[in-house]
Design an enzyme around this catalytic site. Structure first.
Site, PDB file in Angstrom:
ATOM      1  N   GLY A 127       0.831  -1.206   0.000  1.00  0.00           N
ATOM      2  CA  GLY A 127       0.000   0.000   0.000  1.00  0.00           C
ATOM      3  C   GLY A 127       0.857   1.243   0.000  1.00  0.00           C
ATOM      4  N   SER A 161      -1.537  -4.501  -6.133  1.00  0.00           N
ATOM      5  CA  SER A 161      -1.744  -5.693  -6.954  1.00  0.00           C
ATOM      6  C   SER A 161      -1.979  -6.903  -6.070  1.00  0.00           C
ATOM      7  CB  SER A 161      -0.555  -5.924  -7.885  1.00  0.00           C
ATOM      8  OG  SER A 161       0.620  -5.470  -7.294  1.00  0.00           O
ATOM      9  N   GLU A 244      18.256  -5.451  -4.215  1.00  0.00           N
ATOM     10  CA  GLU A 244      17.086  -5.835  -4.995  1.00  0.00           C
ATOM     11  C   GLU A 244      17.124  -5.141  -6.359  1.00  0.00           C
ATOM     12  OE1 GLU A 244      14.762  -7.993  -4.387  1.00  0.00           O
ATOM     13  OE2 GLU A 244      15.670  -8.462  -2.448  1.00  0.00           O
TER      14      GLU A 244
END
Lengths: 401, 377
Positions: A127, A161, A244
């Site tokens: 979120g 998503s 990442e």
């Protein structure tokens, strides 16, 4: 890199390849190979298989269930998975909130959440974005006001998503409206079953339900569910990106698309000849291949710098930017390859294996899915920092403009 | 694939870099390109003394044996200074060819002289009308006594005026576009029957058109096997291409940095023009393109170190396509963002743009290499 290092990496690649060949369930492989959208259940099944092997969380510390792979090994793993039609791992738990909890969470949060993420027992969603806060994420307005042992959360998040299949959401919320916008944001872990939460599905251009808008109406979240200190959430969210970001180049996915493009071009007729035999198309294909190779080698250079202990700075943005743009370029070439047979579309083709459909799709069995993936992939240059934001990062933080 | 440089290579690189900074300023270079030779023989002797001319060449031939990576770092630094001395023609096109395909006698005679800076070479890789096709060779070498007599024409021969030896690919059998039937000959720069039309190129270089009329060579002047010269020629041109790509990276680095500096200092509308997002994003694109060029130029050099000719051909051709794309973007936009001053002879930036344009057209443009790649598979 020494010769022994090179052969060690070669052996590792073969180990990964063999493992996938033996363990990836055929039905899941077929879903991905055919270009259909995988289900959350398929992803979960594959993640559980990887978890059993101890390979599901390459970026985590070993003592918490991670793997002690070097950046190069991790890259090989990701690439082999993509090329062997493995479903992409759900990054929300494993790559986003997991590392954040590891870095900044309380012991109780680590003990409770991390094992559930590793075992794929709980699915997370993110979120961050709000209707008024897209690229300017720090302007977010969802409010969390302390009241006793809880925060009371009001507001809305969008583009989340997979919320409809998720158990929990990690949210950036405003806990102090009176300071510089980046300095009044906290990070909360919220159970989606909490009263006051409602979800509106958002249907994508490919008619699939992927995104959602989520509404918080006086949602009570224990203060104990805040990660780290109050008003430090923005900093945490940024720092977790870490290595990442090296994996955001989508080189494996790009290689898979290029392979698919070659396969399709060898089957499509074009003026009495196969597309793959035509000089103009072969040149175009080669040009795309040059782009992919340049991206791949540039990523390798980054990885080798990282392995040599060098800190990788904001210049890594170029991998995300170029990798996502290349995906879209290949998508367009795929659609060009099938010509107007890219137009027929029924969303059931994306969900149900062709053999189980009552009616045959129109055209070749691969053409129907290409547009759906193209419209889904359009989000790659928008989500996670749009291409424009990445260019701004490079010009401001790398070039000092 | 190892994209790192060892300490020896870094030492060479820093040495060349220091030389350029100390001796190769814009005005000094301008004098050189206007001189009769078009370069400095004094500089060339210094290159030899500092070990650069033999760095890539095999040890037993008077070199240091550091291989293609040495040429890569040297060419990169030479690119930064827009150096006009004929390193590419002599060491790469000439030296690498002799080192890889020359007879023992040729190697023993020529390579130590290259390393010592006593001799200059070049390769007449192209013919007028053949464009970039290496096999487009109409020049004929006919047997005569214990040698051959060569007749024909060559074009765009780099640094031929200063070359003591010129390598002439000539047809010993077959037709003009055949890949077999090509043989490579060493011809003296002052050989009777060899005439040159020397000219300047727009990037400050020198080249020549050659006419060969009954130029006599002996059997000992044949390099490699009779009729089998095409593959050798292609291999050496791949070395030349990789070196040119490395040079281009150096040229682009300087133009990019100069443009970045200009964006930070040039003021218009009351602020540095680098504050305008239209220019910021363009600079980001140039930055990425330069990184891609670095990666591909390095990969081309790595492919030269291997022993797979198909892989080498593919990697080098791909590198040239990337280099051309990057050179096009950085050359044009580097000049554009400097504004009007960039299209004058006065500012260095414009000369970097010119060299990048020349590199795009040399040894095959993008369409040529894409066509080769399309044919490869």
């Amino acid at each position: 890199m020494s010769a022994s290092e090179t052969s060690r990496l070669g052996a590792f690649r073969i180990e990964v390849r063999d493992f996938i060949r033996d363990k990836l369930p055929d039905d899941i492989r077929e879903t991905v190979r055919s270009g259909r959208l995988g289900t959350a259940g398929e992803t979960q099944r594959w993640q559980k298989i990887l978890h059993e092997k101890g390979w599901v969380a390459p970026s985590w510390p070993v003592e918490l269930g991670g793997v002690d792979w070097t950046p190069m090994q991790r890259n090989i793993f990701e690439e082999e998975c993509a090329l062997a039609d493995c479903p992409p791992l759900d990054p929300m738990g494993l790559s986003m909130i997991g590392p954040l909890i590891i870095a900044r969470g309380s012991q109780a949060q680590k003990d409770f959440y991390l094992p559930r993420i590793l075992a794929s027992e709980e699915k997370w969603c993110q979120g961050y974005s709000e209707p008024g806060s897209g690229s300017d994420l720090a302007s977010l307005q969802t409010r969390a006001v302390a009241d006793g042992d809880d925060y009371v959360v009001n507001g809305t998040k969008i583009w989340t998503s997979g919320t409809h299949a998720a158990d929990r959401i990690f949210c950036l919320v405003r806990t102090d409206p009176d300071v510089k916008k980046q300095e009044g944001i906290s990070l909360l872990l919220i159970d989606l079953k909490t009263p006051g939460i409602s979800i509106r599905p958002i249907i994508g251009l490919n008619e699939m339900h992927f995104f959602n808008q989520i509404f918080f109406d006086d949602v009570r979240v224990p203060i104990a569910n805040r990660v780290g200190e109050e008003n430090r959430g923005w900093t945490y969210a940024k720092e977790v990106l870490g290595d990442e970001r090296l994996q955001l180049s989508r080189t494996g996915e790009n290689k898979r698309l290029l392979r698919q493009l070659k396969t399709i071009a060898a089957q499509e007729d074009h003026g009495g000849e196969k597309l793959a035999d035509q000089d103009w198309f072969r040149r175009k294909l080669r040009r795309a291949e040059v782009r992919l190779k340049a991206l791949d080698y540039t990523k390798l250079r980054f990885l080798q710098r990282a392995e040599a202990g060098e800190a990788i700075g904001p210049e890594v943005s170029m991998l995300k930017l170029q990798g996502s743009e290349l995906i879209q370029e290949l998508d367009e070439m795929l659609l060009e390859a099938v010509g107007h047979y890219g137009l027929p579309y029924d969303k059931s083709w994306m969900l149900i294996p062709r053999s189980e459909l009552n009616e045959s799709p129109i055209g070749s069995d691969y053409a129907g899915m290409l547009s759906a993936n193209r419209f889904r992939h359009k989000g790659y240059t928008i989500a996670g920092g749009s291409s424009e934001v990445q260019r701004t990062i490079i010009s401001k933080r790398v070039l000092g403009l | 694939m190892d994209f790192s440089l060892d300490d020896d290579l870094i030492m060479i690189r820093d040495g060349v870099s220091r030389f350029i900074t100390d001796n190769y300023g814009f005005e000094a270079r301008r004098e050189l390109i206007d001189s009769d030779d078009g370069f400095s023989r004094n500089n060339w002797r210094r290159f030899a003394e500092l070990g650069w001319l033999g760095a890539a060449l095999p040890e037993e031939a008077g070199g240091i044996g550091m291989g293609p990576r040495a040429s890569m770092v040297i060419m990169g630094e030479l690119g930064k200074g827009l150096v006009v001395e004929p390193y590419l023609a002599t060491v790469i096109l000439g030296g690498e060819l002799i080192a890889r395909y020359g007879s023992q006698a040729q190697r023993d005679e020529i390579l130590p002289q290259i390393a010592a800076g006593e001799i200059m070479l070049t390769l007449a890789h192209a013919e007028p009308g053949a464009r970039y096709d290496l096999h487009g060779i109409a020049t004929k070498a006919a047997p005569s006594g214990d040698g051959y007599v060569i007749n024909g024409a060559k074009g765009m021969v780099l640094n031929a005026a200063g070359a003591d030896r010129i390598i002439i690919p000539a047809r010993t059998s077959g037709d003009r576009s055949d890949k077999s039937g090509i043989s490579l000959f060493l011809v003296n720069g002052d050989a009777p029957g060899l005439s040159r039309h020397d000219y300047k190129t727009y990037d400050g270089g020198r080249a020549s058109e050659l006419e060969l009329t009954d130029v006599a060579v002996s059997d000992a002047d044949l390099i490699g096997a009779l009729d089998q010269g095409h593959d050798a020629l292609e291999e050496i041109m791949d070395h030349g291409l990789a070196a040119l790509c490395a040079e281009a990276v150096g040229v682009m680095e300087v133009l990019f940095e100069a443009t970045l500096e200009y964006l930070k200092t040039r003021k218009q509308f009351g602020r540095a023009i680098g504050e305008f997002q239209a220019l910021q994003h363009r600079m980001s694109d140039m930055y990425m393109s330069l990184e891609n060029a670095r990666s591909m130029a390095f990969a081309a050099t790595i492919a030269l170190e291997g022993d797979d000719p198909d892989h080498r051909r593919e990697e080098v051709a791909m590198a040239k396509v990337q280099i051309n794309e990057s050179a096009h973007l950085i050359g044009r936009q580097g000049a554009q963002m400097h504004g009007a001053i960039a299209i004058t002879d006065e500012l260095a930036a414009g000369h970097y743009y010119k060299r990048l344009s020349a590199i795009e057209a040399l040894f095959g443009n993008s369409e040529h290499h894409l066509g080769r790649l399309a044919d490869m598979g």
